[in-house]
Design a protein around this motif. Structure first.
Motif, mmCIF file in Angstrom:
data_model
loop_
_atom_site.group_PDB
_atom_site.id
_atom_site.type_symbol
_atom_site.label_atom_id
_atom_site.label_comp_id
_atom_site.label_asym_id
_atom_site.label_seq_id
_atom_site.Cartn_x
_atom_site.Cartn_y
_atom_site.Cartn_z
ATOM 1 N N GLY A 117 0.181 -1.377 -0.493
ATOM 2 C CA GLY A 117 -0.242 0.034 -0.350
ATOM 3 C C GLY A 117 1.075 1.281 -0.065
ATOM 4 O O GLY A 117 0.253 1.988 0.006
ATOM 5 N N GLY A 119 2.445 2.321 -2.857
ATOM 6 C CA GLY A 119 2.649 3.181 -3.687
ATOM 7 C C GLY A 119 3.233 2.145 -4.613
ATOM 8 O O GLY A 119 3.589 2.713 -5.654
ATOM 9 N N LYS A 120 3.856 0.523 -4.344
ATOM 10 C CA LYS A 120 3.971 0.598 -5.575
ATOM 11 C C LYS A 120 3.607 0.155 -7.334
ATOM 12 O O LYS A 120 4.418 0.635 -8.263
ATOM 13 C CB LYS A 120 4.529 -0.707 -5.116
ATOM 14 C CG LYS A 120 5.455 -1.328 -4.297
ATOM 15 C CD LYS A 120 5.961 -2.521 -4.021
ATOM 16 C CE LYS A 120 4.406 -3.319 -3.586
ATOM 17 N NZ LYS A 120 3.592 -2.951 -2.647
ATOM 18 N N SER A 121 2.140 -0.107 -6.835
ATOM 19 C CA SER A 121 1.500 -0.054 -8.601
ATOM 20 C C SER A 121 1.329 1.258 -8.884
ATOM 21 O O SER A 121 1.875 1.034 -9.810
ATOM 22 C CB SER A 121 0.492 -1.410 -8.366
ATOM 23 O OG SER A 121 0.850 -2.209 -7.462
ATOM 24 N N THR A 122 1.704 2.184 -7.998
ATOM 25 C CA THR A 122 1.590 3.860 -9.377
ATOM 26 C C THR A 122 2.177 3.843 -9.807
ATOM 27 O O THR A 122 2.273 4.701 -10.619
ATOM 28 C CB THR A 122 0.437 4.828 -7.892
ATOM 29 O OG1 THR A 122 -1.061 3.983 -6.913
ATOM 30 C CG2 THR A 122 -0.160 5.671 -8.391
ATOM 31 N N ASN A 274 6.506 8.279 -1.748
ATOM 32 C CA ASN A 274 5.710 8.448 -2.325
ATOM 33 C C ASN A 274 4.647 8.931 -1.029
ATOM 34 O O ASN A 274 5.261 8.903 -0.085
ATOM 35 C CB ASN A 274 5.200 7.240 -2.836
ATOM 36 C CG ASN A 274 3.947 7.386 -3.104
ATOM 37 O OD1 ASN A 274 3.418 8.761 -3.535
ATOM 38 N ND2 ASN A 274 3.008 6.826 -3.490
#
Ligand SMILES: Nc1ncnc2c1ncn2[C@@H]1O[C@H](COP(=O)(O)OP(=O)(O)OP(=O)(O)O)[C@@H](O)[C@H]1O
Ligand SMILES: [Mg+2]
Length: 350
Positions: A117, A119-122, A274
């Motif tokens: 949660g 923000g890796k994917s973002t 992030n």
């Protein structure tokens, strides 16, 4: 009572998981010991790579086979096959199969973090888009097999097509994307065991037509689990970007992901902080709602730099070209991502 010969015969018929040849053929059974009074059998077996999920699978097979053959207890040690043996048997593999993995033109960049949660994917999605905006040929693997999120984040509604024996990735904002989400019906949850995960990732490399790409980004699942390990063994030259939030304890947790990268000699390109702050659009004032200093602390610990700090903000809404997590090029976060992309490119060109 089992004889050494019998042990060599049954274990020798099992296949080495990387070369797909039998252990007998590879002369990979280095040692067999039998303790008669306890009916205990111990073997030392050589494989291509130790400490992998494949090794674990082989271990189970050996134990089961020896117990079936009559052993009461089994002890196993693993070692590494000599390079010559690996090379001799590798060369017999079909050519071109692992083109992408051996390509010297493609740089692999894994986006990792110690916890979920952050923000890796973002970050993966937006870094990929920013690299593509600067003219690079970019691929993105959603390596979060269970918790895939990239297709939704990028607003991808179409599915990959199959050409010949290969899967063609879906292109969006100039990025070639592949995700488990493309192969699952109706968002059904996926329940797989560790070894299958490795196989899925393998197919993402070998069965997908990546073409000639400069950068292949991998959005990793949270933590330092199976997939992270698979990536470490599959891609020894992979670079890493570590994402953290600004809270000092978050950085502490992220350091574990970094420590793993260092241990496996993956080069860390840098840290991205992030959710670094909230900036009021009215007064321009910055508030450090999730704390401060996490990025710097982590960079110091990993002896690397902070590539960028992203504030809290949402992309602008776009009805026509819906992609809920992609920041537009002229959005203030889009600009920060462009700067990060430039830093990544120049670090890799050094
Ligand atoms: N800078 C930001 N500003 C506002 N929201 C953000 C920002 N970065 C990420 N988010 C939001 O935070 C949530 C978590 O982000 P994301 O899914 O990218 O994290 P993750 O590390 O990939 O999570 P997981 O570990 O579950 O894979 C998402 O809802 C995302 O939209
Ligand atoms: Mg994610």
């Amino acid at each position: 009572m089992l004889s050494e010969e019998r042990v060599r015969e049954v274990v020798g018929s099992l296949k080495e998981p990387f070369l797909h040849k039998t252990l007998g053929e590879l002369e990979a059974i280095e040692e067999v010991k039998i303790k008669e009074e306890k009916n205990h059998v111990s073997v030392k077996v050589l494989v291509v790579k130790t400490g992998t999920s494949e090794q674990l699978e082989l271990q189970t097979q050996i134990v089961n086979t020896l117990k079936e053959a009559g052993a009461a207890t089994v002890g196993i040690r693993f070692g590494q096959l000599p390079e010559e043996v690996i090379a001799a048997h590798r060369s017999q593999e079909p050519e071109g199969e692992s083109g992408l993995l051996n390509s010297t033109n493609t740089t692999f960049i894994a986006i990792a973090s110690g916890k979920g949660g952050v923000g890796k994917s973002t970050v993966s999605v937006n870094l990929a888009v920013a690299l593509a905006r600067s003219g690079k040929k970019v691929g993105l693997i959603d390596a979060d097999i269970y918790g895939f999120s990239v297709p939704d984040m990028m607003g991808i509604t179409n599915r990959p097509v199959v050409r010949g024996e290969k899967i063609i990735p879906v292109e969006r904002f100039g990025v070639q994307v592949i995700s488990m989400g493309f192969f699952v019906e109706d968002n059904a949850p996926i329940i797989w065991r560790g070894p299958m995960l490795g196989k899925m990732l393998n197919s993402f490399f070998h069965e997908v037509e990546w073409g000639d790409i400069d950068y292949l980004l991998l959005d990793l699942p949270p933590g330092t689990g199976d997939v992270a390990l698979d990536i470490h063994t599959m891609l020894p030259h992979c670079k890493e970007v570590i994402v953290t939030t600004p809270h000092p304890t978050a950085a502490f947790v992220a350091a574990r992901a970094g420590a793993m990268a260092l241990r496996t000699e993956h080069e860390i390109l840098g840290v991205i902080e992030n959710m670094a702050y909230f900036e009021s659009k009215i007064t321009g004032e910055k508030e450090y709602v999730f704390g401060r200093g996490g990025g710097d602390k982590l960079a110091e610990e990993l002896q690397t730099e902070v590539l960028g700090r992203l504030p809290l903000d949402q992309p602008d809404w776009n009805e026509e070209d819906f992609a809920p997590s992609v920041y537009q090029e002229d959005h203030r976060l889009g600009k920060i991502y462009s700067e990060i992309a430039e830093k990544v490119i120049s670090r890799l060109n050094q």
